[in-house]
Enzyme design. Sequence first.
Site, mmCIF file in Angstrom:
data_model
loop_
_atom_site.group_PDB
_atom_site.id
_atom_site.type_symbol
_atom_site.label_atom_id
_atom_site.label_comp_id
_atom_site.label_asym_id
_atom_site.label_seq_id
_atom_site.Cartn_x
_atom_site.Cartn_y
_atom_site.Cartn_z
ATOM 1 N N PRO A 1 39.355 73.658 52.188
ATOM 2 C CA PRO A 1 40.007 72.606 51.519
ATOM 3 C C PRO A 1 39.556 72.747 50.019
ATOM 4 C CG PRO A 1 39.486 71.841 53.613
ATOM 5 C CD PRO A 1 38.976 73.081 53.353
ATOM 6 N N GLU A 2 40.494 72.533 49.119
ATOM 7 C CA GLU A 2 39.775 72.420 47.623
ATOM 8 C C GLU A 2 39.804 70.887 47.159
ATOM 9 O OE1 GLU A 2 41.207 75.220 44.772
ATOM 10 O OE2 GLU A 2 41.708 76.721 46.191
ATOM 11 N N HIS B 1 38.116 69.456 70.475
ATOM 12 C CA HIS B 1 37.801 69.438 69.085
ATOM 13 C C HIS B 1 37.345 68.144 68.398
ATOM 14 C CE1 HIS B 1 38.641 73.502 69.949
ATOM 15 N NE2 HIS B 1 40.172 73.483 69.805
ATOM 16 N N ARG C 1 37.439 74.925 64.370
ATOM 17 C CA ARG C 1 36.443 76.193 63.948
ATOM 18 C C ARG C 1 34.959 75.765 63.999
ATOM 19 N NH1 ARG C 1 40.335 79.946 59.800
ATOM 20 N NH2 ARG C 1 42.291 79.385 60.909
#
Length: 297
Positions: free
Chosen positions: A2-3, A104, A127
Site C-alpha cells: 500500500p502507498e 488470518h 501473507r
Amino acid sequence: MPELPEVETVKRGLAPTFEGGQLIRVDQNRPDLRFPFPSDFVDRLTGRVVTSLSRRSKYLLADIDCGDVLIMHLGMSGSFRIENDADNTTPGSFALERSKDPKHDHVVFHLKSKDGAAARVIYNDPRRFGFMDLVARPELEAHPYFKDLGLEPLGNALNGDVLAGLFAGRKSPLKAALLNQKLIAGLGNIYVCEALWRSGLSPKRLAGTLVTKSGRPTAKANLLAENIRQTLEDAIKVGGSSLKDHTQADGSLGYFQHSFAVYDREGESCRTPTCKGTIARIVQSNRSTFYCPLCQG
C-alpha cells in the site's frame, strides 16, 4: 505495498473507533508477523486508552496514554476491519472480496469507544508481511523505522524551494530521487509515475536539472511539488488504489486506479490533451515505470 494514500485512508477509517477508545482486551493470535511481537505486547496495551491516531510515511501510529506508540504497518496484504455488537458485517461496497478468513485474523483489539460503544478492530494479513511494534514516544524519531525518513509530501511543507534543496547536485534519475525515502517519506511507485506525467517530466531526467545554477527551483520543480500533493490528495479522496490486496478500513476498495493516466497503461494512448503519444514501460531500479515518451520531456 500500500502507498501513502492507502495508509492515510485506513488511518481516517480507523480514527473514529480508535481515537479515545479504551483497549479492553487484545487478542494476539500468533507470536509474529513479519517480525516477532514485543514479548509484553498484550500486557502493555490492555486497559490503555488510544489518545490519537496518526500516520508517518506508510506507518500507522497509535499514541497510548502510558506514553507508548503502537506502530502498525500493513505490509503487502494487511487490512483492518471494524465490527461492533450491533452490526457484525463490514460496511462498504467493494468489487473484490478481501480476506475475512479467521485463520488470518492475527490481532483483535476489543475497544470501548469514547462514546461507550463496544467495537472490535481486527487485523487480517494472509501473507504476514505487516508488523506491529511498541515504542516509547520520546524514542520514536530515533527508532530505526523513522530516523532516516524525509519530509511528508502532504501539506505545504513540500514546495519548489524544498525540492530544489533536496535535488541540488543530484545526478540520479528524477524517479529514483522521488522514491528515496530519505528525501521524501511515503512516496511510492504509482503516485510518482502519475505526478511526473501531470508535470510533463520524464522519469529518466536527472533530478538536479530542476534546480537553477543559483540553487532556485525551476518552474517545473514548482509544478512537480504542486502535482505531488494534488495527486496524493486526489487519491485519498477516492480511497486510494485497490491493487490486489489493499482495502480501506471499512472494507471498500479505493478507485483511483480508474483515473490512472500512465500507471499500468503500457501501449495505451496518452491522456494528455492533443498528445498523440503511447504509454511506455521501462524498468528503473527493478521497478516498472510508466510514462509518455512524447509529452514527458
